[in-house]
Structures are given as C-alpha cells and as structure tokens.
Enzyme design. Structure first.
Site, PDB file in Angstrom:
ATOM      1  CG  HIS A 162      15.471  -3.456   8.652  1.00  0.00           C
ATOM      2  ND1 HIS A 162      16.331  -2.840   7.777  1.00  0.00           N
ATOM      3  CD2 HIS A 162      16.202  -3.702   9.770  1.00  0.00           C
ATOM      4  CE1 HIS A 162      17.529  -2.721   8.315  1.00  0.00           C
ATOM      5  NE2 HIS A 162      17.478  -3.227   9.540  1.00  0.00           N
ATOM      6  CB  SER A 283     -14.762   2.184   0.503  1.00  0.00           C
ATOM      7  OG  SER A 283     -15.102   1.784  -0.801  1.00  0.00           O
ATOM      8  CE  LYS A 289     -10.435  -0.444   2.730  1.00  0.00           C
ATOM      9  NZ  LYS A 289     -10.032   0.123   1.436  1.00  0.00           N
ATOM     10  CD  GLU A 296      -4.856   6.710   3.746  1.00  0.00           C
ATOM     11  OE1 GLU A 296      -6.058   6.811   4.071  1.00  0.00           O
ATOM     12  OE2 GLU A 296      -4.482   6.102   2.737  1.00  0.00           O
TER      13      GLU A 296
END
Ligand code: ARG
Length: 474
Positions: A162, A283, A289, A296
């Site tokens: 979980h 970024s 970043k 992804e």
C-alpha cells in the site's frame, strides 16, 4: 492497356468505372505497409523458386524474377523506391515495379498465390523478427537487473505494501522480483514466437490453389516450421499478431511498474536512488529540477501497448471466415507496439545499469520505521503467545511509540512489561533490521541465504535463455 500502366489496378478487368479518388485513399495501405517490403520480397522469392521447381514457370523466368526482386530490395534499402498511393499496398507496388524492371515474367509471379496468403506471410515474418529482437533486448535487461542485484545483497530497504513501509527486505530481493517478471516475459515472447512458425503461403485466396504447390519447401525456405494445416485458417488468422501483442502488453506493464518504482525512489521524499543524468531532463523554469522523464514515458507507453492488442482483438472479433479487408487494419497496432518496445526495453536496461542507489538512505528508512512490528509479534509467539494476541500487543506497542514519539528500539522493560509479561531482556535482539531480514529464511524469502540462492538460480536461467536465443537465431 496492361496493369503496368501507372493507375491501372491488377483487378480492373471486371470494372467499368475507376475507383473514386476518396476510396483510393481509404483503400490504400501503402502508407504504412511499406514496412513489410523486405518480408514481402522474401516471400516472393521463395514462392517463385517453388513455382519453377514444380514447372509452373521456367528456371529462366525464376532467375529474371529473382534478379528483379533483388534489385527492388536494393532500391528500397537505398530509399529509391517510389511508393505510390494508386499501388494500394506494398504487394502491388513491388509487383508493378517488378514488371517495370523485368517485363513479361513478372506477370507470372502471382500464379498460385493471392494477396491474402501473401500478406499473412509477410506480416508473420515481420512479427517473428520483432519478437527475436525483443527477446535479445529482454535478456540485456535481465542482465542489468542481475548486475545491480549482486551489490544489492548488502543493502536493506523497507519493502512496501500500500506504499506504506511494511518489512525490511534486501535490495537484491526487490530487484529480483523484476527479474521474475521479465523472465516470464521472455517465456511469453518465446511462446508468441512459436505462433509465428506456421506458413500461410500456398493457401491462396482461401481454398488452396489449382497447382501442385510445394508448401513445405516454401515454409522451410522462409524459416517456418511447417505450412498451415487449413488454408482458410491460414489466410484469416491473425492469432500470431495477437499472441505477440499479448506478450508485449505484459512486458509493457512490467516496464511500467519498474518505471513507477524508480520514479518514486528517485523523488526527494524517498531519495533511494539517482537516475543517470542521461535519462532525465530539467525544467525550463525551475533550475533545481531533475525529472525522470524516461521512466514516466515508459510508464505511460504501457497503455498504448495494451490498447494495441485490444485494438486488433476488436477488429478480429466477429469477422467471418476467411479474409476480410478489415484485416488490413491489423498492421499499425503491431508496428506501434514493436516501435515502442524496441525503444523502451533497451532504455530501461540502460537506466537500470546506471542506477546509483543510496544504501544508507534506504537502510535508515527501514530502521526508522515500524517495519519490525511483525518481528515483535513473532517474538511474543516464540514466548508462547498465540499469534493473534501477539499481533494485538505489538500493535499496542506501536501505538505507544507513536504517542511518545519514540522508536521500537528505545523501549525498555518498564515500557514493555505492562503490555505483556512475555517481554524479556532479549527484546533488543529482535529490534535489528539485519536480524529481521535473516529470519525471513522461508523459501523465496528475503534472507541473504534465500536471496543468494535466487540470484544463483537467476544466473543459470539467464544462461539458459542465452542458449535458447542462440539456437533461435542460428
Ligand atoms: N493490403 C491488404 C492487407 O493488408 C492485402 C490483402 C488484400 N487482399 C484482397 N483480397 N483485397 O490485408
């Protein structure tokens, strides 16, 4: 006028009017099936050779055809081949070009053949090649996982359920779980490879042909195990493509899960791993970043791979025998799937190979958590308590720690005795994540002994896969 004429269809004989220009656009598959060209040419050479062997065409005619097809192969490889929408599909385009190159003998190539068995054959050969490449790529990915699992024998992190810290595990154990997934993918792809072992060529349009074709010879030349048993099934089955995309979907899903894991682990919140600069991006506004874009995208592409299988499945469902033009729509799903996997599997292999794990951060995450609560319960079981009672007491102990903002390891006899008389001085020995991992010595568990066994077995299995792959390619 012969069909060699620019806009003449091979099938124009029974028509009075030419096709509407809009229908021509709808009907054409040349815009995408040009990718089947090398396989179409291979199929044609084998077919023509067989026709000459059975005396349907002369040996000289075969040699002309063979020379022409080889020349076309060269034109396509060089990018000199003109794909024209009026040619409908790659099969027609090749045959028309052949007529332009060698003249009369070209008109005999299509004897004892239909585009229906022709396209099924070329498509099947294409799928078979893709699977071969994916198998090679999956082996490289498995190797990367093993290489990281070896030093991972000495690293402990919290295992999660979980997405909550659950129990300490070895990093090697965690990585080997992915080895299992991709090893199954290897197996499924091998099974899909078997589905591409049956040659449709010689089935004709659907019923077989009026010539004594040697389907065994053609199948053998093209590297198939045998011709299909039933010509109607041969031209109308796309099971080999669906099997392939089924295996691909599962592989895509596993890549997606691993990618998701790495996205979590590389976040500042986890800080378990750093993904190489070479597979991340920055970024345009936030200078600090470092985004896990590759992971992804791999995570997202699994959706397309699964959708592709569903797409072809839906096309095939409800189709009566035998060939239907609907089936021309089969190709883009497969092309898209293989394009994705040809990129994502090697990318993931390289990402895994270059991961930089932060083992102290992982160790602390395991140590600072209540990941040893189960061990406390089992400790009490060892003192004679029933597991359900022990579970409740360990839960109360966790509650007490949370209330007092303390760790399990800081609990003294004074804290413990009120909860259960069974607590003794040996309690501290339980609160040790190395010891906890060692205790998970059940088969397949996370103890170093078990994981070392898994690792050794994984090495052997990888060797077996390599041997099988070499046989497959050889
Ligand atoms: N381009 C077609 C396909 O991809 C080839 C078969 C066409 N056959 C036919 N009878 N129209 O399926």
């Amino acid at each position: 006028m012969t069909a060699e004429g620019k806009n003449e269809k091979f099938w124009s004989g029974r028509f009075v009017q030419p096709p509407h220009q809009l229908f021509e656009q709808l009907n054409a598959s040349i815009g995408f099936d040009w990718r089947l060209a090398p396989y179409d040419l291979q199929g044609s050479v084998a077919h023509a050779r067989m026709l000459s062997d059975i005396g349907v065409i002369t040996n000289e005619e075969f040699e002309e055809i063979d020379r022409g097809l080889t020349e076309i192969m060269g034109e396509i490889a060089k990018g000199d081949f003109a794909f024209n929408i009026s040619d409908e599909d790659i099969h027609t385009a090749v045959e028309k070009r052949l007529a332009g190159l060698i003249g009369a003998p070209a008109a005999k190539l299509h004897t004892a053949r239909s585009r229906n068995d022709q396209v099924a054959t070329a498509f099947c050969l294409y799928v078979r090649d893709q699977i071969g490449q994916h198998l090679t790529d999956v082996v490289v990915l498995l190797e990367s996982l093993l290489k990281q699992a070896e030093p991972g024998m000495a690293v402990i992190l919290p295992g999660y359920t979980h997405l909550q810290r659950a129990q300490p595990v070895l990093l090697a154990h965690h990585l080997l779980a992915y080895f299992e997934m991709f090893a199954r993918d290897y197996l499924r792809l091998s099974q899909a490879f078997t589905s591409t072992q049956v040659s449709p060529l010689g089935a004709g349009a659907l019923a077989g042909v009026n010539y004594p074709v040697n389907r065994d010879q053609v199948a053998a030349e093209l590297g198939f195990q045998r011709p299909g048993f039933n010509s109607m099934d041969d031209v109308s089955s796309r099971d080999f493509a669906i099997d392939y995309m089924g295996a691909a979907s599962m592989l895509g899903m596993h890549l997606s899960r691993l990618a998701a894991e790495l996205i979590n682990w590389s976040s500042e919140e986890f800080g378990f791993v750093e993904i190489s600069d070479t597979f991340t991006s920055g970024s345009s506004i936030m200078p600090q970043k470092k985004n896990p874009d590759a992971c992804e995208l791999i995570r997202a592409k699994a959706a397309r791979v699964a959708a592709n299988q569903q797409g072809l499945m839906s096309i095939m469902s409800g189709l009566p025998l035998a060939y239907n033009k609907d089936m021309q729509e089969d190709k883009n799903y497969v092309f898209d799937t293989s394009d994705i996997l040809l990129l994502t599997v090697p990318v993931m292999a390289e990402i895994v190979a270059t991961l930089d794990f932060n083992s102290s951060r992982m160790w602390r995450a395991a140590d600072e958590s209540f990941a040893l609560a189960t061990d406390v319960a089992d400790y009490l079981v060892g003192k004679g308590m029933a597991f359900r009672d022990a579970h409740r007491v360990a839960g109360q102990l966790v509650r007490k720690c949370i209330d007092q903002k303390r760790a399990l390891s800081s609990m003294t006899a004074d804290d413990l005795k009120p909860l259960a008389a069974e607590f003794g001085d040996d309690y501290q020995e339980v609160i040790n994540i190395e010891a906890s991992v060692e205790r998970k010595n059940s088969y397949g568990g996370t103890s170093p002994v078990q994981v070392a066994g898994q690792l050794a077995k994984a090495r052997e299995r990888l060797e077996d896969m390599r041997t099988a792959l070499a046989e497959l390619e050889g």
